[in-house]
Design a protein around this motif. Structure first.
Motif, short mmCIF file in Angstrom:
data_model
loop_
_atom_site.label_atom_id
_atom_site.label_comp_id
_atom_site.label_asym_id
_atom_site.label_seq_id
_atom_site.Cartn_x
_atom_site.Cartn_y
_atom_site.Cartn_z
N ASP A 1 0.79 -1.25 0.06
CA ASP A 1 0.00 0.09 -0.01
C ASP A 1 0.96 1.52 -0.01
OD1 ASP A 1 -2.37 -1.57 0.14
OD2 ASP A 1 -2.79 -1.39 2.19
N LEU A 2 2.07 1.29 0.88
CA LEU A 2 2.87 2.27 0.91
C LEU A 2 3.39 2.68 -0.29
CD1 LEU A 2 4.40 4.64 2.36
CD2 LEU A 2 6.42 2.81 2.57
N LEU A 3 3.89 1.69 -1.23
CA LEU A 3 4.63 1.86 -2.52
C LEU A 3 3.40 2.18 -3.56
CD1 LEU A 3 6.90 -1.30 -2.95
CD2 LEU A 3 7.43 1.00 -2.63
N ARG A 4 2.22 1.76 -3.69
CA ARG A 4 1.23 2.30 -4.45
C ARG A 4 0.69 3.72 -4.09
NH1 ARG A 4 -0.86 -3.25 -3.91
NH2 ARG A 4 -0.13 -4.41 -5.95
N GLY A 5 0.80 3.98 -2.86
CA GLY A 5 -0.12 5.23 -2.70
C GLY A 5 1.03 6.44 -2.17
N ALA A 9 3.17 8.75 -5.41
CA ALA A 9 2.65 9.89 -5.61
C ALA A 9 3.93 10.84 -5.77
CB ALA A 9 1.80 10.23 -4.47
N CYS A 10 5.13 10.33 -5.12
CA CYS A 10 6.11 11.38 -5.02
C CYS A 10 7.25 10.97 -6.35
CB CYS A 10 6.90 11.16 -3.87
SG CYS A 10 5.99 11.58 -2.38
N CYS A 11 6.92 9.97 -7.16
CA CYS A 11 7.85 9.34 -8.10
C CYS A 11 7.40 10.34 -9.45
CB CYS A 11 7.63 7.97 -8.33
SG CYS A 11 8.29 7.31 -6.93
N ARG A 12 8.45 10.41 -10.46
CA ARG A 12 8.00 10.80 -11.34
C ARG A 12 7.46 9.88 -12.41
NH1 ARG A 12 14.00 11.87 -14.11
NH2 ARG A 12 14.43 9.71 -14.58
N GLU A 13 6.95 10.43 -13.47
CA GLU A 13 6.09 9.30 -14.46
C GLU A 13 7.02 8.83 -15.54
OE1 GLU A 13 2.73 8.83 -14.89
OE2 GLU A 13 2.56 9.78 -12.90
N SER A 14 8.22 9.22 -15.70
CA SER A 14 9.37 8.76 -16.84
C SER A 14 10.32 8.13 -16.06
CB SER A 14 9.72 10.06 -17.66
OG SER A 14 10.64 10.91 -17.07
N ILE A 15 11.27 7.10 -16.63
CA ILE A 15 12.35 6.52 -16.11
C ILE A 15 13.58 7.07 -16.85
CG2 ILE A 15 10.85 4.54 -15.31
CD1 ILE A 15 12.02 3.01 -17.61
N GLY A 16 13.51 7.85 -17.85
CA GLY A 16 14.53 7.75 -18.57
C GLY A 16 15.23 9.21 -18.27
N LEU A 17 16.81 8.71 -18.29
CA LEU A 17 17.69 9.88 -18.08
C LEU A 17 17.48 11.11 -18.55
CD1 LEU A 17 20.38 10.65 -16.36
CD2 LEU A 17 21.76 9.68 -18.33
N ARG A 18 17.08 10.92 -19.91
CA ARG A 18 17.13 12.43 -20.81
C ARG A 18 15.79 13.12 -20.28
NH1 ARG A 18 17.77 10.68 -26.89
NH2 ARG A 18 19.49 9.43 -26.87
N ASP A 19 14.96 12.85 -19.29
CA ASP A 19 13.90 13.36 -18.84
C ASP A 19 14.38 14.35 -17.64
OD1 ASP A 19 12.18 12.73 -20.79
OD2 ASP A 19 11.57 10.91 -19.42
N ASP A 20 15.64 14.03 -17.40
CA ASP A 20 16.36 15.14 -16.09
C ASP A 20 16.72 16.36 -16.75
OD1 ASP A 20 15.94 13.02 -14.36
OD2 ASP A 20 18.05 12.29 -14.28
N PRO A 21 16.91 17.39 -15.79
CA PRO A 21 17.52 18.46 -16.34
C PRO A 21 18.76 18.22 -17.04
CG PRO A 21 16.55 18.77 -14.37
CD PRO A 21 16.43 17.20 -14.41
N ASP A 22 19.10 18.86 -17.97
CA ASP A 22 20.37 18.49 -19.05
C ASP A 22 20.63 16.92 -19.14
OD1 ASP A 22 21.04 21.15 -19.29
OD2 ASP A 22 22.02 21.24 -17.40
N GLY A 23 19.62 16.10 -19.27
CA GLY A 23 19.55 14.72 -19.26
C GLY A 23 20.08 14.28 -20.57
N ALA A 24 19.73 14.80 -21.73
CA ALA A 24 20.12 14.46 -22.95
C ALA A 24 21.76 14.62 -23.06
CB ALA A 24 19.50 15.12 -24.00
#
Length: 80
Positions: A1-5, A9-24
């Motif tokens: 329940d903790l993980l799903r809730g 809720a605090c995690c970002r939607e994407s998993i790609g490094l490119r989505d970080d600031p200056d990720g590309a």
């Protein structure tokens, strides 16, 4: 329940490094740092895709010459 809730809720939607600031830019740095080529990540990926296609073609050719009539998935199942 903790993980799903609360946690999710605090995690970002994407998993790609490119989505970080200056990720590309960082991803390109890592590609240069951990490979022996100066190619871009897109070029490295394209080389990999082409190599997989070449190897699959060679495998199919050998299987056909050996008298195996199926596709590569069938060959893998047969060999297993």
């Amino acid at each position: 329940d903790l993980l799903r809730g609360e946690y999710a809720a605090c995690c970002r939607e994407s998993i790609g490094l490119r989505d970080d600031p200056d990720g590309a830019a960082y991803y390109e740095f890592l590609a240069r740092e951990y490979t022996t080529t100066g190619d871009s990540p897109a070029d490295i990926h394209a080389t990999g895709v082409a190599e997989v296609a070449r190897i699959r073609g060679a495998m199919q050719s050998v299987a056909t010459r050996a008298g195996f009539g199926g596709d590569l998935d069938a060959l893998r199942r047969h060999l297993a």
